[in-house]
Structure formats: C-alpha cells, structure tokens
Design a protein around this motif. Structure first.
Motif, PDB file in Angstrom:
ATOM      1  N   ARG A  33      16.829 -21.157  12.310  1.00 15.02           N
ATOM      2  CA  ARG A  33      17.207 -19.748  12.411  1.00 15.02           C
ATOM      3  C   ARG A  33      18.697 -19.563  12.122  1.00 15.02           C
ATOM      4  NH1 ARG A  33      13.665 -20.004  16.848  1.00 15.02           N
ATOM      5  NH2 ARG A  33      15.408 -20.290  18.306  1.00 15.02           N
ATOM      6  N   LYS A  34      19.497 -20.488  12.621  1.00 18.01           N
ATOM      7  CA  LYS A  34      20.938 -20.402  12.373  1.00 18.01           C
ATOM      8  C   LYS A  34      21.261 -20.581  10.898  1.00 18.01           C
ATOM      9  CE  LYS A  34      25.267 -22.054  14.384  1.00 18.01           C
ATOM     10  NZ  LYS A  34      25.873 -22.967  15.394  1.00 18.01           N
ATOM     11  N   LEU A  35      20.557 -21.534  10.273  1.00 15.11           N
ATOM     12  CA  LEU A  35      20.776 -21.764   8.841  1.00 15.11           C
ATOM     13  C   LEU A  35      20.337 -20.563   8.013  1.00 15.11           C
ATOM     14  CD1 LEU A  35      19.650 -25.497   8.531  1.00 15.11           C
ATOM     15  CD2 LEU A  35      21.933 -24.600   8.053  1.00 15.11           C
ATOM     16  N   SER A  36      19.210 -19.947   8.395  1.00 13.47           N
ATOM     17  CA  SER A  36      18.716 -18.820   7.611  1.00 13.47           C
ATOM     18  C   SER A  36      19.663 -17.633   7.685  1.00 13.47           C
ATOM     19  CB  SER A  36      17.315 -18.414   8.095  1.00 13.47           C
ATOM     20  OG  SER A  36      17.377 -17.811   9.384  1.00 13.47           O
ATOM     21  N   GLY A  37      20.449 -17.581   8.758  1.00 14.10           N
ATOM     22  CA  GLY A  37      21.426 -16.508   8.879  1.00 14.10           C
ATOM     23  C   GLY A  37      22.588 -16.665   7.926  1.00 14.10           C
ATOM     24  N   PRO A  42      15.398 -15.341  -1.078  1.00 16.56           N
ATOM     25  CA  PRO A  42      14.698 -14.194  -1.690  1.00 16.56           C
ATOM     26  C   PRO A  42      13.493 -13.762  -0.853  1.00 16.56           C
ATOM     27  CG  PRO A  42      15.242 -15.818  -3.363  1.00 16.56           C
ATOM     28  CD  PRO A  42      15.560 -16.445  -2.040  1.00 16.56           C
ATOM     29  N   GLY A  43      13.417 -12.442  -0.609  1.00 19.64           N
ATOM     30  CA  GLY A  43      12.275 -11.881   0.122  1.00 19.64           C
ATOM     31  C   GLY A  43      12.468 -11.822   1.607  1.00 19.64           C
ATOM     32  N   GLY A  47      18.534 -14.559   8.558  1.00 19.85           N
ATOM     33  CA  GLY A  47      18.113 -14.882   9.901  1.00 19.85           C
ATOM     34  C   GLY A  47      16.653 -14.624  10.186  1.00 19.85           C
ATOM     35  N   LYS A  48      15.899 -14.130   9.198  1.00 20.42           N
ATOM     36  CA  LYS A  48      14.498 -13.773   9.425  1.00 20.42           C
ATOM     37  C   LYS A  48      13.520 -14.674   8.688  1.00 20.42           C
ATOM     38  CE  LYS A  48      15.565 -10.296  12.030  1.00 20.42           C
ATOM     39  NZ  LYS A  48      15.264 -10.331  13.475  1.00 20.42           N
ATOM     40  N   ALA A  49      14.002 -15.622   7.903  1.00 15.93           N
ATOM     41  CA  ALA A  49      13.093 -16.485   7.137  1.00 15.93           C
ATOM     42  C   ALA A  49      12.354 -17.428   8.078  1.00 15.93           C
ATOM     43  CB  ALA A  49      13.879 -17.282   6.103  1.00 15.93           C
ATOM     44  N   PRO A  50      11.052 -17.656   7.865  1.00 12.80           N
ATOM     45  CA  PRO A  50      10.280 -18.577   8.699  1.00 12.80           C
ATOM     46  C   PRO A  50      10.803 -20.001   8.594  1.00 12.80           C
ATOM     47  CG  PRO A  50       8.841 -17.177   7.396  1.00 12.80           C
ATOM     48  CD  PRO A  50      10.226 -16.978   6.868  1.00 12.80           C
ATOM     49  N   TYR A  51      10.482 -20.775   9.600  1.00  7.62           N
ATOM     50  CA  TYR A  51      10.939 -22.164   9.669  1.00  7.62           C
ATOM     51  C   TYR A  51      10.572 -22.943   8.402  1.00  7.62           C
ATOM     52  CZ  TYR A  51      11.261 -27.010  11.257  1.00  7.62           C
ATOM     53  OH  TYR A  51      11.558 -28.338  11.366  1.00  7.62           O
ATOM     54  N   ALA A  52       9.297 -22.839   7.985  1.00  5.62           N
ATOM     55  CA  ALA A  52       8.839 -23.613   6.829  1.00  5.62           C
ATOM     56  C   ALA A  52       9.600 -23.248   5.567  1.00  5.62           C
ATOM     57  CB  ALA A  52       7.336 -23.392   6.631  1.00  5.62           C
ATOM     58  N   LYS A  56      11.977 -25.745   3.368  1.00  4.18           N
ATOM     59  CA  LYS A  56      11.753 -25.901   1.925  1.00  4.18           C
ATOM     60  C   LYS A  56      13.031 -25.630   1.152  1.00  4.18           C
ATOM     61  CE  LYS A  56       8.678 -24.461  -1.821  1.00  4.18           C
ATOM     62  NZ  LYS A  56       7.524 -23.596  -2.210  1.00  4.18           N
ATOM     63  N   GLN A  57      13.836 -24.685   1.670  1.00  3.39           N
ATOM     64  CA  GLN A  57      15.063 -24.300   0.980  1.00  3.39           C
ATOM     65  C   GLN A  57      16.152 -25.373   1.108  1.00  3.39           C
ATOM     66  OE1 GLN A  57      15.341 -21.432  -0.732  1.00  3.39           O
ATOM     67  NE2 GLN A  57      17.525 -21.429  -1.222  1.00  3.39           N
TER      68      GLN A  57
END
Length: 457
Positions: A33-37, A42-43, A47-52, A56-57
């Motif tokens: 979650r911290k990384l996604s922030g 894309p999409g 901070g809202k991207a799912p763990y999977a 993958k990213q």
C-alpha cells in the motif's frame, strides 16, 4: 514471534527474533500500500492498487524488502519489552535470514562493575621534595629568558644564537619514514652541546660557521637514541647561516631579581618565591601521580566490563577533543592526518586503548559514588559554575547560562562526584579514612599493600 537470547561478551546480548508468516504477510500488505502511494499505476489512484498489481509492478523482492525494513525497528522494540532487556545504547541489526524470516540484533547492555576490596588498598605516598638542583635549573631558565643578545660579525661559537636555514636527509631511509628528516628556514638555534635540536651533535657541527656561509656535513644518531628507528642512522645535513648573536647571561644578584620582577628586592626574595612555586608544582604533580597509582591499584582488584558501543562513543569524543585542540592551533584534524600520512580509521583505532582506559576509570569512580552514596548539593554545583565562568574572563556572562543549563549542571555534578570518589579512594589508600581500619578487618581480614606499609604517608 519467537525470541532466542544469547549472552555475548562483553556486556552484550544477541537477540534472534523469528517472525511468523502471517505477520510477515501483513507487513508486506502494508508495504504494498505504501509503495502504491508512490507509483503511477494505470487504472488505479495512488495508494489504491491491489496487492497483486503492486507486486507485478515492482516485484515480490521489492515488496518484501520494504516490509522487512519497516518491521526491523518495530520488532526490535517489542523484543526488548518481552525480554526485559535494558540497553545502554541503540542496538545493531547484524543479520536478516529468510524462510522463515529472522532478525538478529546485538544489544549493548549496561556496564558491569565489581569494585573488589577497594577499602583494603594501600599505596605508599611520597611527599614532594624540591631539590636544590631544580631551583638552580629554574634560575638558569630565568637567566636565559633575560639574556642579552647582540649581533656579532665573527665565526659562530658555543653559546651563540644562530639564525639558520637547515635541512637533514636520512642517508639510508627506513621504509616507514621519509628521507627528509627536518627542514627549517630562519630558525633561531642556541649553539650548546646540551641542545639536541634538531639532532644530537648539531651544535658542535655548526660551530665556526659565519653569516652567509653554507656548510654540508654528516651526523649520526647515538646508538642509544630514544627513537629506536633512528639509532645509529646517518643524516646528511645542509646549513646556511643567516646571522649570529652573542648571548650574555645576567649575573645572579639583586639587580637580576629586580629585573625578573620589581617586587623582588633581593636575590633571596626571588629564590624563596621560586622555591615556593616549584614546591607547589611538585606537589600538584605528585598528587596527580599518586591519584593514578591509587586508581591503578583499585582497578587491579576490580572487574569493569562495558560493551564495544561505549568504546566507540568514547573514541568519537576523544577525536572531537583532538580536533578542537588542533583547531585552536590553526589546523584541522583531517589536515593533521594528511600531514602524518594516517587515514581516519587508523587514527580512530589508535585511540581505542585510551578510550578503554578512560571508561574503566570513569565507570569505577561512578560505582564508588553509588556504593558510598556520595552526593553533591546545588550550592556546590553553583560554586563550580561560577568558578568556571570567571575563568572565561570577558565571556563569563555568555558562558554562565550554558554551564547552568540542565545538561551543563548534570555534567558538572558528574565531575564533582567523580572528584569526591577519587578523593575518598586517595584517603583510603593513605589510611586516612575513618571507615577504613575497622571495616577492612571485618570485611577482608587482610590489608592489600601496594608500594609500602598500610597507613604510610
């Protein structure tokens, strides 16, 4: 969370903490979650991207690394609480193992001090004595300081003061030394056979030189020279004389006494004052020597252990002190190290023995303070602050609030308590302590002698 503890000498504890898979997974979720922030995926909003998707990213390894980094300090604090370990400084993470995840920390513990039979220590005290030879030497130094120097146009004689350019090169340089041994310009040198500057025999080799003359000669260090690496080594010297002055010492009479200071009416007045000052200096030096002997004797019967982290801190303090001293002389520590061709790590390593000895003495005195329940009142601290502030002269008003700060008062209190502890040990070692005689007999049944009989001095 499983914790394994293992004592490590000196005064350290190794903690190996195993983390269960569920906690690691929760940490990885939080890390994702911290990384996604911080990522633009894309999409998804930050901070809202799912763990999977985050895995993958950036990859599983990046998420795990982020999770492990976050867990480290958290796990360390929990492990200390669960084991009731009281660290003396911040612990060190020394290893991370995976499958299962394990953190290994080394925690510095509080130092351990066992005083031993310090009340039974006796050290022979030798009162300071000023010999006539010391008074004579002091008078001669005063005469030298008031010598009359007059330019002369003749060849140099013993007793003259010569202004010289000189250099010396080792004819057979050692691997650890540079070939250039000394090199000076416009240096005043007293031509006396007792002078060893810049090397023994130099003055005799220069006798007979005249102003404007350059002389080359070879000298050898004595076979018993203090520097073993230079014993019997030959040096090729080059000397240019820039000028000569005769040196006339004043007679030791009443006029000389008045020349030193108008308050002395006779030579006897000067001799009495000089002997009094020499006695004061001798007593101060004897006291310092005796204090060191007493501490050494007490330490010999004590056990003082401390973690390496304390040594590192003490080394850093010593290095700061060296740097401060060098800066007062217009040079920085890095510049000094370059001059002596020594790297910082080597310099710090050389400070370790001194740091360890300082710690042993400081910790021992601190334990004496605790054992003897020594104390300092606020008035004593205030008096020391005032005395220290006055020593700064015109800066006293600026320095006084610094010394009187909470941190400053705490340091002064420690110093005063340490002084009290040392005074007590000295009193015991001299046999002066009122507590010593009866309690020693009861506690140990024997008196440890160091250098003399009990109660001597």
């Amino acid at each position: 969370m499983n914790i394994d503890t293992q004592a490590v000498e000196p005064c350290q504890m190794k903690l190996t903490v195993e983390i269960d898979a569920e906690r690691l997974q929760r940490a990885k979720q939080a890390a994702a979650r911290k990384l996604s922030g911080r990522l633009n995926i894309p999409g998804f909003r930050k901070g809202k991207a799912p763990y999977a998707v985050v895995v993958k990213q950036v990859g599983e390894a990046a998420v795990t690394e982020q999770a492990v980094d976050a867990l480290g300090s958290e796990i360390y604090k929990e492990a200390l609480e669960l084991t009731n370990i009281e660290p003396s400084a911040t612990g060190e993470l020394v290893e991370i193992a995976h499958d299962p995840l394990k953190f290994t920390f080394v925690v510095p513990l509080l130092p351990q001090v066992e005083l031993g039979p310090y009340r039974s220590v006796r050290v022979q005290f030798e009162p300071a004595q000023v010999q006539d030879e010391a008074l004579t030497a002091a008078l001669e130094r005063l005469r030298a300081g008031h010598a009359l120097l007059e330019p002369v146009e003749r060849a140099a004689m013993l007793g003259d003061v010569a202004t010289l350019d000189f250099s010396g090169v080792l004819t057979d340089a050692l691997p650890e030394r540079e070939a250039q041994l000394f090199n000076a310009k416009d240096q005043q040198a007293l031509l006396e056979t007792t002078e060893d500057y810049p090397m023994p025999g130099f003055a005799n080799a220069v006798v007979g030189i005249s102003a404007g003359e350059t002389r080359n000669f070879e000298l050898a260090f004595p076979a018993d020279y203090s520097d073993e690496g230079l014993r019997s080594k030959s040096v090729q010297c080059e000397v240019t004389c820039r000028g000569l002055k005769s040196r006339t010492l004043p007679a030791l009479d009443n006029d000389f006494a008045a020349l030193v200071d108008a308050k002395y009416e006779t030579l006897l007045d000067l001799r009495v004052a000089l002997r009094t000052e020499l006695q004061r200096q001798a007593e101060a030096e004897a006291s310092n020597v005796y204090q060191r002997q007493v501490l050494d004797a007490v330490l010999a019967g004590a056990s003082v252990q401390f973690p390496p982290a304390m040594v590192r801190e003490e080394v850093e303090d010593l290095a700061k002190s060296r740097d401060s001293y060098l800066r007062s002389m217009g040079i920085t520590l890095p510049d000094y190290l370059k001059t002596v061709k020594k790297d910082p790590a080597e310099f710090m390593k050389e400070l370790e023995p001194e740091a360890q000895e300082r710690l042993r003495r400081s910790l021992l005195l601190g334990q004496v303070v605790k054992t003897e329940k020594l104390a300092v009142d606020a008035a004593g601290i205030d008096a020391r602050i005032e005395r220290m502030a006055v020593g700064y002269g015109e800066s006293a008003a600026r320095v006084r609030p610094i010394l009187g700060s909470e941190r400053g008062r705490a340091r002064i209190e420690r110093d005063l308590l340490g002084e009290q502890a040392l005074e007590l040990l000295v009193s015991i070692a001299k046999g002066e302590s009122l507590l010593a005689a009866a309690e020693i007999a009861q506690e140990s049944g024997a008196v440890a002698l160091v250098g003399g009989a009990p109660g001597a001095g």
